[in-house]
Design a protein around this motif. Structure first.
Motif, PDB file in Angstrom:
ATOM      1  N   GLY A  83      -1.812 -13.825 -12.657  1.00  0.00           N
ATOM      2  CA  GLY A  83      -2.499 -13.330 -13.843  1.00  0.00           C
ATOM      3  C   GLY A  83      -2.164 -14.140 -15.076  1.00  0.00           C
ATOM      4  N   THR A  84      -0.880 -14.506 -15.211  1.00  0.00           N
ATOM      5  CA  THR A  84      -0.460 -15.330 -16.343  1.00  0.00           C
ATOM      6  C   THR A  84      -1.087 -16.714 -16.262  1.00  0.00           C
ATOM      7  OG1 THR A  84       1.638 -14.143 -16.441  1.00  0.00           O
ATOM      8  CG2 THR A  84       1.522 -16.262 -17.580  1.00  0.00           C
ATOM      9  N   ALA A 127      -5.335  -7.573 -15.946  1.00  0.00           N
ATOM     10  CA  ALA A 127      -6.088  -6.807 -14.952  1.00  0.00           C
ATOM     11  C   ALA A 127      -5.823  -7.339 -13.547  1.00  0.00           C
ATOM     12  CB  ALA A 127      -7.581  -6.868 -15.267  1.00  0.00           C
ATOM     13  N   VAL A 128      -5.774  -8.656 -13.406  1.00  0.00           N
ATOM     14  CA  VAL A 128      -5.502  -9.256 -12.101  1.00  0.00           C
ATOM     15  C   VAL A 128      -4.098  -8.895 -11.629  1.00  0.00           C
ATOM     16  CG1 VAL A 128      -5.107 -11.450 -10.901  1.00  0.00           C
ATOM     17  CG2 VAL A 128      -7.126 -11.163 -12.338  1.00  0.00           C
ATOM     18  N   ASP A 129      -3.112  -9.030 -12.493  1.00  0.00           N
ATOM     19  CA  ASP A 129      -1.743  -8.685 -12.115  1.00  0.00           C
ATOM     20  C   ASP A 129      -1.618  -7.208 -11.751  1.00  0.00           C
ATOM     21  OD1 ASP A 129      -0.713 -11.192 -12.302  1.00  0.00           O
ATOM     22  OD2 ASP A 129       0.241 -10.914 -14.258  1.00  0.00           O
ATOM     23  N   PHE A 130      -2.294  -6.344 -12.509  1.00  0.00           N
ATOM     24  CA  PHE A 130      -2.237  -4.904 -12.239  1.00  0.00           C
ATOM     25  C   PHE A 130      -2.846  -4.593 -10.874  1.00  0.00           C
ATOM     26  CE2 PHE A 130      -4.130  -0.651 -12.386  1.00  0.00           C
ATOM     27  CZ  PHE A 130      -2.998   0.114 -12.684  1.00  0.00           C
ATOM     28  N   LEU A 132      -3.111  -6.573  -8.304  1.00  0.00           N
ATOM     29  CA  LEU A 132      -2.310  -7.135  -7.222  1.00  0.00           C
ATOM     30  C   LEU A 132      -1.019  -6.361  -6.976  1.00  0.00           C
ATOM     31  CD1 LEU A 132      -2.777 -10.968  -7.826  1.00  0.00           C
ATOM     32  CD2 LEU A 132      -3.818  -9.544  -6.060  1.00  0.00           C
ATOM     33  N   ARG A 133      -0.636  -5.525  -7.912  1.00  0.00           N
ATOM     34  CA  ARG A 133       0.559  -4.695  -7.707  1.00  0.00           C
ATOM     35  C   ARG A 133       0.380  -3.734  -6.545  1.00  0.00           C
ATOM     36  NH1 ARG A 133       1.796  -1.703 -13.118  1.00  0.00           N
ATOM     37  NH2 ARG A 133       3.321  -0.694 -11.744  1.00  0.00           N
ATOM     38  N   PHE A 134      -0.859  -3.437  -6.189  1.00  0.00           N
ATOM     39  CA  PHE A 134      -1.141  -2.493  -5.124  1.00  0.00           C
ATOM     40  C   PHE A 134      -1.456  -3.205  -3.806  1.00  0.00           C
ATOM     41  CE2 PHE A 134      -2.297  -0.561  -9.173  1.00  0.00           C
ATOM     42  CZ  PHE A 134      -1.554   0.608  -9.128  1.00  0.00           C
ATOM     43  N   THR A 135      -1.180  -4.493  -3.743  1.00  0.00           N
ATOM     44  CA  THR A 135      -1.398  -5.259  -2.523  1.00  0.00           C
ATOM     45  C   THR A 135      -0.071  -5.822  -2.037  1.00  0.00           C
ATOM     46  OG1 THR A 135      -1.741  -7.416  -3.589  1.00  0.00           O
ATOM     47  CG2 THR A 135      -3.643  -5.923  -3.461  1.00  0.00           C
ATOM     48  N   LYS A 136      -0.135  -6.539  -0.934  1.00  0.00           N
ATOM     49  CA  LYS A 136       1.070  -7.172  -0.394  1.00  0.00           C
ATOM     50  C   LYS A 136       1.208  -8.607  -0.891  1.00  0.00           C
ATOM     51  CE  LYS A 136       1.144  -4.423   3.842  1.00  0.00           C
ATOM     52  NZ  LYS A 136       1.130  -4.450   5.321  1.00  0.00           N
ATOM     53  N   ALA A 271      -7.411 -19.002  -6.219  1.00  0.00           N
ATOM     54  CA  ALA A 271      -7.189 -18.974  -7.666  1.00  0.00           C
ATOM     55  C   ALA A 271      -8.366 -19.603  -8.398  1.00  0.00           C
ATOM     56  CB  ALA A 271      -5.895 -19.703  -8.018  1.00  0.00           C
ATOM     57  N   ALA A 272      -8.866 -20.740  -7.878  1.00  0.00           N
ATOM     58  CA  ALA A 272     -10.011 -21.408  -8.497  1.00  0.00           C
ATOM     59  C   ALA A 272     -11.261 -20.534  -8.406  1.00  0.00           C
ATOM     60  CB  ALA A 272     -10.258 -22.757  -7.830  1.00  0.00           C
ATOM     61  N   LEU A 273     -11.456 -19.881  -7.249  1.00  0.00           N
ATOM     62  CA  LEU A 273     -12.615 -19.010  -7.071  1.00  0.00           C
ATOM     63  C   LEU A 273     -12.543 -17.814  -8.009  1.00  0.00           C
ATOM     64  CD1 LEU A 273     -15.191 -18.236  -5.548  1.00  0.00           C
ATOM     65  CD2 LEU A 273     -13.740 -17.111  -3.829  1.00  0.00           C
ATOM     66  N   LEU A 274     -11.349 -17.240  -8.136  1.00  0.00           N
ATOM     67  CA  LEU A 274     -11.172 -16.094  -9.036  1.00  0.00           C
ATOM     68  C   LEU A 274     -11.444 -16.496 -10.483  1.00  0.00           C
ATOM     69  CD1 LEU A 274     -10.392 -13.149  -9.239  1.00  0.00           C
ATOM     70  CD2 LEU A 274      -7.987 -13.830  -9.334  1.00  0.00           C
ATOM     71  N   LEU A 275     -10.969 -17.680 -10.867  1.00  0.00           N
ATOM     72  CA  LEU A 275     -11.230 -18.195 -12.205  1.00  0.00           C
ATOM     73  C   LEU A 275     -12.725 -18.339 -12.439  1.00  0.00           C
ATOM     74  CD1 LEU A 275     -10.064 -19.524 -14.844  1.00  0.00           C
ATOM     75  CD2 LEU A 275     -10.193 -21.714 -13.620  1.00  0.00           C
ATOM     76  N   TYR A 276     -13.422 -18.864 -11.447  1.00  0.00           N
ATOM     77  CA  TYR A 276     -14.873 -19.060 -11.565  1.00  0.00           C
ATOM     78  C   TYR A 276     -15.605 -17.726 -11.693  1.00  0.00           C
ATOM     79  CZ  TYR A 276     -19.639 -20.368 -10.308  1.00  0.00           C
ATOM     80  OH  TYR A 276     -20.999 -20.526 -10.304  1.00  0.00           O
ATOM     81  N   VAL A 277     -15.246 -16.769 -10.848  1.00  0.00           N
ATOM     82  CA  VAL A 277     -15.909 -15.467 -10.869  1.00  0.00           C
ATOM     83  C   VAL A 277     -15.689 -14.771 -12.212  1.00  0.00           C
ATOM     84  CG1 VAL A 277     -15.897 -13.145  -9.867  1.00  0.00           C
ATOM     85  CG2 VAL A 277     -15.840 -15.152  -8.374  1.00  0.00           C
ATOM     86  N   ILE A 278     -14.466 -14.830 -12.724  1.00  0.00           N
ATOM     87  CA  ILE A 278     -14.178 -14.214 -14.024  1.00  0.00           C
ATOM     88  C   ILE A 278     -15.014 -14.852 -15.122  1.00  0.00           C
ATOM     89  CG2 ILE A 278     -12.406 -13.910 -15.800  1.00  0.00           C
ATOM     90  CD1 ILE A 278     -10.358 -13.631 -13.548  1.00  0.00           C
TER      91      ILE A 278
END
Length: 293
Positions: A83-84, A127-130, A132-136, A271-278
């Protein structure tokens, strides 16, 4: 056809030449700022825990090219969260700010864009970090922290006046080349098809425009932000399309991420895909709400 190309060449040379003194002066300030503030910015990210994305977004918006690369290295070393990392990438302005300054864009508009990018970076990163707290999700590598941004610049010595001037000159030269080439292409397109037709294609198709602008932003080079900024200033991109491209555009950050975290290519791809989607999602929101600067 030949006459059109010659006219476009002349116009591109004239427009580019006008930017040189402004870009050079801006990069001198940026080089000094990066030498003074980059280490402190990196240290801040490791001290704020869950609020690190907000800090990353705040310091990432400052025009220091090396910070996105440093953040990628910190993430590769397991010292900051995804997230950072994304907050830094999203807020990084790369070459947008110096071009806006050299083109004399109103300060209020520039500040609005910078603040918007910082807020989006902070909100999205937390939001991403939050989530991911509920995942492994776990990530830790043995890669040590390295600042690779100097490979993109000139390798000048820190603190030396000559090094600052040399770095500013080389950086200005690189950007001027990009600006000239992009200006030449834009001029040829405008002369050949007409600015209204090109702008109409993008403006009347907000989804396609946002998707394409974000794809351009993924290019791991300052050319991406130069191109998007120039298209926006020429009126060929709307605010939402411009925002999508500049949010995704992390300069050399993605390149450094794939280099320093090479043991985890699938993770880098995500990470790149998530950046693109956001970036696309925020760009579409701006387009549909007709937000302008």
């Amino acid at each position: 056809m030949t006459e059109m190309i010659l006219d476009a060449l002349q116009d591109a040379l004239t427009d580019t030449a006008k930017l040189i003194p402004f870009l050079f002066a801006t990069y001198i300030v940026m080089e000094i700022l990066e030498r003074k503030a980059s280490n402190a910015s990196v240290d801040l990210l490791q001290k704020f825990g869950r609020f690190s994305p907000a800090v990353g977004a705040a310091v990432g918006v400052v025009p220091q090219c090396g910070f996105s690369a440093a953040a990628a290295s910190l993430y590769s070393g397991g010292l900051i969260s995804i997230g950072t990392l994304l907050s830094v990438f999203l807020s990084t302005s790369d070459e947008m700010l110096p071009i806006f300054i050299s083109e004399r864009v109103p300060a209020v508009s520039v500040l609005k864009i910078l603040l918007t990018k910082a807020v989006i970076g902070a909100v999205s990163g937390m939001a991403v970090d939050f989530a991911l707290r509920f995942t492994k999700y776990r990530h830790k590598t043995e890669k040590h922290i390295r600042d690779l941004c100097e490979d993109e610049h000139c390798g000048s010595e820190d603190g030396e006046e000559g090094g600052v001037l040399k770095a500013a000159f080389i950086h200005t030269l690189h950007i001027i080349v990009f600006v000239f080439l992009i200006s030449l292409v834009l001029t040829v397109l405008v002369e050949g098809f007409g600015q209204q037709a090109i702008a109409g294609f993008l403006t009347n198709r907000p989804v396609i425009g946002v998707v394409l602008a974000a794809l351009i932003g993924l290019i791991p080079n300052c050319a991406a932000s130069v191109m998007i900024t120039q298209l926006y200033l020429s009126g060929m991109l709307g605010a939402g399309q411009m925002m999508a491209g500049l949010l995704v555009g992390a300069g050399v950050g993605l390149l450094v991420l794939f280099r320093t975290n090479e043991r985890h290519p699938s993770e880098n791809g995500k990470a790149a895909l998530l950046l693109y989607v956001i970036g696309v999602c925020w760009g579409l929101l701006f387009e549909f709400l007709k937000i302008t600067f």
